[in-house]
Design a protein around this motif. Structure first.
Motif, PDB file in Angstrom:
ATOM      1  N   GLY A  64      -8.412 -39.111 -13.937  1.00  0.00           N
ATOM      2  CA  GLY A  64      -9.528 -38.014 -13.881  1.00  0.00           C
ATOM      3  C   GLY A  64      -9.075 -36.801 -13.371  1.00  0.00           C
ATOM      4  O   GLY A  64      -9.627 -35.856 -13.665  1.00  0.00           O
ATOM      5  N   ASP A  65      -7.575 -36.890 -12.975  1.00  0.00           N
ATOM      6  CA  ASP A  65      -6.972 -35.537 -12.591  1.00  0.00           C
ATOM      7  C   ASP A  65      -7.108 -34.687 -13.816  1.00  0.00           C
ATOM      8  O   ASP A  65      -6.860 -34.978 -14.711  1.00  0.00           O
ATOM      9  CB  ASP A  65      -5.731 -35.728 -11.879  1.00  0.00           C
ATOM     10  CG  ASP A  65      -5.120 -34.335 -11.309  1.00  0.00           C
ATOM     11  OD1 ASP A  65      -4.753 -33.390 -11.996  1.00  0.00           O
ATOM     12  OD2 ASP A  65      -4.829 -34.482 -10.116  1.00  0.00           O
ATOM     13  N   ALA A  66      -7.561 -33.303 -13.390  1.00  0.00           N
ATOM     14  CA  ALA A  66      -7.468 -32.186 -14.630  1.00  0.00           C
ATOM     15  C   ALA A  66      -6.269 -32.054 -15.117  1.00  0.00           C
ATOM     16  O   ALA A  66      -6.126 -31.467 -16.446  1.00  0.00           O
ATOM     17  CB  ALA A  66      -8.240 -31.150 -13.861  1.00  0.00           C
ATOM     18  N   ASP A  67      -5.264 -32.017 -14.474  1.00  0.00           N
ATOM     19  CA  ASP A  67      -3.789 -32.069 -15.215  1.00  0.00           C
ATOM     20  C   ASP A  67      -3.331 -33.057 -16.104  1.00  0.00           C
ATOM     21  O   ASP A  67      -2.366 -32.931 -16.699  1.00  0.00           O
ATOM     22  CB  ASP A  67      -2.923 -31.648 -13.983  1.00  0.00           C
ATOM     23  CG  ASP A  67      -2.886 -30.304 -13.567  1.00  0.00           C
ATOM     24  OD1 ASP A  67      -3.698 -29.431 -14.126  1.00  0.00           O
ATOM     25  OD2 ASP A  67      -2.572 -29.831 -12.316  1.00  0.00           O
ATOM     26  N   ARG A  68      -4.058 -34.176 -16.101  1.00  0.00           N
ATOM     27  CA  ARG A  68      -3.507 -35.504 -16.902  1.00  0.00           C
ATOM     28  C   ARG A  68      -3.963 -35.027 -18.262  1.00  0.00           C
ATOM     29  O   ARG A  68      -4.952 -34.401 -18.830  1.00  0.00           O
ATOM     30  CB  ARG A  68      -4.397 -36.706 -16.576  1.00  0.00           C
ATOM     31  CG  ARG A  68      -3.779 -37.399 -15.533  1.00  0.00           C
ATOM     32  CD  ARG A  68      -4.253 -38.636 -15.261  1.00  0.00           C
ATOM     33  NE  ARG A  68      -4.269 -39.564 -16.018  1.00  0.00           N
ATOM     34  CZ  ARG A  68      -3.633 -40.586 -16.418  1.00  0.00           C
ATOM     35  NH1 ARG A  68      -2.142 -40.572 -15.694  1.00  0.00           N
ATOM     36  NH2 ARG A  68      -3.790 -41.405 -17.406  1.00  0.00           N
ATOM     37  N   ASN A  69      -2.864 -35.139 -19.353  1.00  0.00           N
ATOM     38  CA  ASN A  69      -3.064 -35.092 -20.586  1.00  0.00           C
ATOM     39  C   ASN A  69      -4.371 -35.813 -21.141  1.00  0.00           C
ATOM     40  O   ASN A  69      -5.182 -35.412 -21.917  1.00  0.00           O
ATOM     41  CB  ASN A  69      -1.812 -35.594 -21.445  1.00  0.00           C
ATOM     42  CG  ASN A  69      -0.713 -34.466 -21.068  1.00  0.00           C
ATOM     43  OD1 ASN A  69      -0.770 -33.396 -20.830  1.00  0.00           O
ATOM     44  ND2 ASN A  69       0.369 -35.025 -21.391  1.00  0.00           N
TER      45      ASN A  69
END
Length: 256
Positions: free
Chosen positions: A82-87
């Protein structure tokens, strides 16, 4: 393996994203006329995510039988789910949520995220390799990817394979990456072995800052300094770029 590279130049990044989305949808519809299931590798980055958003917005998306499409990623930032930086997170926001009624959840093969059970990029890479192998034909470590999308950084990196980085020489399907020069430092990536197993590899690049690396890759410069030069498809290698990224190509076209 065909080393020939085709280059298509678009006027700007927005047209590039729209045209790549249309090209991808047509490729899927065409391929489904004679085989199933299909396997597609997604990429992140600005143009990559804009391309996915364009797929979501296209009426042609409904011509694809998404129950017979499996989605993978060429690389992932080793961050919590769920991290916003994950593709994966960005792809869900741009496309996958819109396809929720058409694309089975089990057809989405995300790279395992950082959690209490998966604590290192190597553990995530090993689990991802096992998932890839479940769908691989006999004698291969990975599925027969129909289209493998790659973005490219200004330094010429593709997936999370960076210039002069030990991961360039990784064997097998996947590798953990430490010390990425682009944050975050911990990542998981497909290897060149996996990339080159794809039927078609499409490298998508936009912006003047990419122009030197585009020219270097298409001149077949060493993979150690320009990793994108090693991104080759088994049947087709397609470079989709905007005019700014193509600015340093020779007038007669790429040398490769």
């Amino acid at each position: 393996m065909s080393a020939a590279r085709e280059v298509v130049v678009h006027p700007d990044a927005e047209v590039l994203a729209q045209a790549t989305a249309a090209r991808l949808l047509v490729a899927l519809v065409d391929a489904q006329s004679h085989r199933a299931p299909l396997h597609v590798v997604l990429t992140g980055g600005t143009v990559g995510i804009r391309t996915l958003a364009a797929v979501a917005a296209s009426p042609v998306r409904d011509a694809v039988d998404w129950t017979q499409v499996h989605l993978w990623w060429g690389d992932e930032r080793f961050l919590p789910d769920g991290d916003a930086d994950r593709n994966e997170t960005q792809a869900r926001d741009a496309l996958l949520t819109a396809l929720a009624d058409a694309l089975p959840a089990e057809n989405i093969h995300a790279v395992p995220a950082l959690d209490t059970l998966v604590t290192t990029p190597e553990a995530a890479a090993e689990a991802y390799a096992a998932e890839l192998a479940r769908f691989a034909p006999e004698g291969s470590d990975v599925p027969a990817f129909d289209v493998l999308l790659l973005g490219m950084g200004p330094d010429g990196h593709v997936a999370s394979l960076f210039p002069e980085h030990p991961a360039l020489a990784a064997q097998g399907a996947t590798t953990g990456v430490h010390g990425s020069p682009k944050p975050p430092p911990l990542r998981v990536s497909l290897t060149f072995d996996a990339i080159r197993a794809a039927r078609q590899v499409w490298v998508v690049a936009a912006g003047a800052e990419k122009a030197p690396a585009v020219a270097s890759a298409l001149a077949s410069d060493p993979v150690e300094t320009t990793p994108a030069a090693g991104a080759l498809g088994a049947e087709r290698t397609l470079w989709l770029v905007d005019a700014a990224a193509a600015a340093q190509l020779p007038a007669g076209g790429p040398t490769a």
